[in-house]
Design a protein around this motif. Structure first.
Motif, PDB file in Angstrom:
ATOM      1  N   VAL A  15       0.831  -1.197   0.000  1.00 60.77           N
ATOM      2  CA  VAL A  15       0.000   0.000   0.000  1.00 60.77           C
ATOM      3  C   VAL A  15       0.871   1.254   0.000  1.00 60.77           C
ATOM      4  O   VAL A  15       0.618   2.200  -0.744  1.00 60.77           O
ATOM      5  CB  VAL A  15      -0.955  -0.002   1.217  1.00 60.77           C
ATOM      6  CG1 VAL A  15      -1.643   1.336   1.375  1.00 60.77           C
ATOM      7  CG2 VAL A  15      -1.976  -1.121   1.069  1.00 60.77           C
ATOM      8  N   ASN A  18       2.888   1.633  -3.428  1.00 61.88           N
ATOM      9  CA  ASN A  18       2.092   1.695  -4.657  1.00 61.88           C
ATOM     10  C   ASN A  18       2.635   0.782  -5.743  1.00 61.88           C
ATOM     11  O   ASN A  18       2.541   1.085  -6.928  1.00 61.88           O
ATOM     12  CB  ASN A  18       2.002   3.129  -5.195  1.00 61.88           C
ATOM     13  CG  ASN A  18       1.217   4.023  -4.287  1.00 61.88           C
ATOM     14  OD1 ASN A  18       0.217   3.608  -3.719  1.00 61.88           O
ATOM     15  ND2 ASN A  18       1.684   5.243  -4.116  1.00 61.88           N
ATOM     16  N   SER A  52      -5.090  -5.694   1.249  1.00 59.67           N
ATOM     17  CA  SER A  52      -4.457  -4.468   0.744  1.00 59.67           C
ATOM     18  C   SER A  52      -5.517  -3.535   0.162  1.00 59.67           C
ATOM     19  O   SER A  52      -5.389  -2.312   0.259  1.00 59.67           O
ATOM     20  CB  SER A  52      -3.361  -4.772  -0.282  1.00 59.67           C
ATOM     21  OG  SER A  52      -3.875  -5.410  -1.416  1.00 59.67           O
ATOM     22  N   ASN A  53      -6.595  -4.104  -0.381  1.00 57.35           N
ATOM     23  CA  ASN A  53      -7.711  -3.273  -0.849  1.00 57.35           C
ATOM     24  C   ASN A  53      -8.332  -2.499   0.317  1.00 57.35           C
ATOM     25  O   ASN A  53      -8.719  -1.340   0.163  1.00 57.35           O
ATOM     26  CB  ASN A  53      -8.776  -4.109  -1.555  1.00 57.35           C
ATOM     27  CG  ASN A  53      -8.337  -4.534  -2.939  1.00 57.35           C
ATOM     28  OD1 ASN A  53      -7.445  -3.945  -3.535  1.00 57.35           O
ATOM     29  ND2 ASN A  53      -8.953  -5.588  -3.443  1.00 57.35           N
ATOM     30  N   ASN A  56      -5.932   0.307   1.068  1.00 53.55           N
ATOM     31  CA  ASN A  56      -6.012   1.324   0.009  1.00 53.55           C
ATOM     32  C   ASN A  56      -7.280   2.158   0.157  1.00 53.55           C
ATOM     33  O   ASN A  56      -7.259   3.367  -0.075  1.00 53.55           O
ATOM     34  CB  ASN A  56      -5.953   0.673  -1.376  1.00 53.55           C
ATOM     35  CG  ASN A  56      -4.541   0.319  -1.772  1.00 53.55           C
ATOM     36  OD1 ASN A  56      -3.594   1.041  -1.468  1.00 53.55           O
ATOM     37  ND2 ASN A  56      -4.390  -0.809  -2.442  1.00 53.55           N
ATOM     38  N   SER A  60      -7.832   6.311   0.706  1.00 48.26           N
ATOM     39  CA  SER A  60      -8.361   6.914  -0.525  1.00 48.26           C
ATOM     40  C   SER A  60      -8.942   8.296  -0.245  1.00 48.26           C
ATOM     41  O   SER A  60      -9.412   8.587   0.859  1.00 48.26           O
ATOM     42  CB  SER A  60      -9.434   6.015  -1.141  1.00 48.26           C
ATOM     43  OG  SER A  60     -10.621   6.062  -0.376  1.00 48.26           O
TER      44      SER A  60
END
Length: 178
Positions: A15, A18, A52-53, A56, A60
């Motif tokens: 994360v 990137n 990891s989503n 993220n 955001s």
């Protein structure tokens, strides 16, 4: 440090840096490939992707706007959180010290952040909101990893048992031929 802690650390690094997920996951799976079966490798890959989503999403712009962080503060907050996460090493001792509690982890992260800023804090309340959310997400990931770790160990145990059974049958067949 256990495999799950390594995986959570990998998620944080993914994360923060990137990196392209598939390339990074391939590297992780390559490292673990000698020790696990393909099915477990796929499960680890799926776990890394889903967790990891989550991280993220926490970092955001949309999520931070929903937390009522002013639009012009968001890039700074994201940058600061990624910098903080890049400096934190998740260890068993850290989890134990914080008793797997989001408020304790939040306090720990805030102290690390505050110490790193040398009294030059900007957007303090926004940073605190983001740290609180990150701490909760990390605890959630860790809790999910406990179930994940148990499930993977059960699958590995079953797989080893199946392999031992096959080896025993092969050995019996060889003994019958002799």
């Amino acid at each position: 440090m256990g495999v799950v802690i390594d995986i959570i650390s990998a998620i944080i690094k993914l994360v923060v840096s990137n990196k392209v997920e598939n390339k990074f996951i391939s590297q992780i799976i390559g490292i673990l490939a000698d020790d696990i079966l393909k099915e477990e490798a796929e499960a680890i890959s799926d776990f890394i992707n889903s967790e990891s989503n989550k991280m993220n999403k926490v970092l955001s712009e949309e999520h931070l706007r929903n937390m009522y962080i002013p639009k012009d503060h968001i890039p700074y907050v994201i940058n600061e959180m990624k910098l903080l996460l890049s400096k934190i090493e998740l260890t068993d001792e850290l989890w134990d010290m914080n008793k797997y509690d989001a408020k304790n982890l939040e306090k720990y992260l805030w102290e690390r952040y505050y110490d790193s800023k040398n009294d030059s804090l900007e957007y303090e309340e926004d940073i605190k909101k983001a740290i609180s959310d990150i701490a909760g997400t990390l605890i959630d990931i860790k809790c999910n990893s406990k179930d994940f770790e148990r499930d993977i160990l059960i699958k590995l145990y079953d797989s080893v048992g199946n392999q031992n059974e096959k080896l025993k049958k092969m050995e019996d067949s060889i003994n019958d031929i002799e």
